[in-house]
Design a protein around this motif. Structure first.
Motif, PDB file in Angstrom:
ATOM      1  N   ASN A   1      55.713 -36.837 -45.829  1.00  0.00           N
ATOM      2  CA  ASN A   1      57.038 -36.605 -46.410  1.00  0.00           C
ATOM      3  C   ASN A   1      57.314 -37.438 -47.663  1.00  0.00           C
ATOM      4  N   ARG A   2      56.399 -38.355 -48.032  1.00  0.00           N
ATOM      5  CA  ARG A   2      56.618 -39.191 -49.221  1.00  0.00           C
ATOM      6  C   ARG A   2      55.485 -39.169 -50.228  1.00  0.00           C
TER       7      ARG A   2
ATOM      8  N   TYR B   1      51.071 -47.702 -48.213  1.00  0.00           N
ATOM      9  CA  TYR B   1      51.239 -47.157 -49.555  1.00  0.00           C
ATOM     10  C   TYR B   1      50.300 -46.004 -49.858  1.00  0.00           C
ATOM     11  N   GLY B   2      49.210 -45.858 -49.137  1.00  0.00           N
ATOM     12  CA  GLY B   2      48.264 -44.769 -49.397  1.00  0.00           C
ATOM     13  C   GLY B   2      46.865 -45.166 -48.993  1.00  0.00           C
TER      14      GLY B   2
ATOM     15  N   TYR C   1      57.586 -29.587 -54.464  1.00  0.00           N
ATOM     16  CA  TYR C   1      56.233 -30.123 -54.540  1.00  0.00           C
ATOM     17  C   TYR C   1      55.627 -30.368 -53.161  1.00  0.00           C
ATOM     18  N   TYR C   2      56.432 -30.745 -52.192  1.00  0.00           N
ATOM     19  CA  TYR C   2      55.912 -30.961 -50.835  1.00  0.00           C
ATOM     20  C   TYR C   2      55.236 -29.693 -50.325  1.00  0.00           C
TER      21      TYR C   2
ATOM     22  N   ALA D   1      53.269 -40.621 -55.081  1.00  0.00           N
ATOM     23  CA  ALA D   1      54.596 -40.374 -54.517  1.00  0.00           C
ATOM     24  C   ALA D   1      55.098 -38.999 -54.936  1.00  0.00           C
ATOM     25  N   LEU D   2      55.608 -38.229 -53.978  1.00  0.00           N
ATOM     26  CA  LEU D   2      56.126 -36.895 -54.278  1.00  0.00           C
ATOM     27  C   LEU D   2      57.272 -36.953 -55.281  1.00  0.00           C
ATOM     28  N   GLY D   3      58.103 -37.982 -55.200  1.00  0.00           N
ATOM     29  CA  GLY D   3      59.235 -38.119 -56.113  1.00  0.00           C
ATOM     30  C   GLY D   3      58.837 -38.443 -57.538  1.00  0.00           C
TER      31      GLY D   3
END
Length: 85
Positions: free
Chosen positions: A34-35, A58-59, A3-4, A71-73
């Motif tokens: 990266n997150r 946080y954004g 996804y990154y 969040a990518l995760g």
């Protein structure tokens, strides 16, 4: 491809992101680190998504005018949208 890399290649493009908790986020990819992937809302429309009221690690917040971070995760799927609705 993860996804990154998909998000990095999609900067400036409209997307719909579904997260593992079932939320749907729609907007234009503003930037990626990266997150998180950071989305801007579509111009003139409110398509929802989770916005943070400030930028504190946080954004980007709504108050800053830059949208929100996902969040990518937490991403379950990404759909690149062809048109603004």
């Amino acid at each position: 491809m993860n996804y990154y890399h998909q998000c990095r290649g999609g900067i400036g493009k409209p997307v719909e992101i579904r997260t593992v908790d079932g939320r749907i986020h729609r907007g234009v990819i503003h930037r990626v680190d990266n997150r998180h992937v950071y989305l801007r809302p579509f111009p003139g429309r409110n398509y929802g998504g989770f916005g943070y009221p400030y930028y504190g690690g946080y954004g980007w917040g709504w108050g800053a005018g830059f949208g929100w971070g996902v969040a990518l995760g937490a991403i379950a799927s990404i759909a690149f949208l062809g048109l603004f609705w």
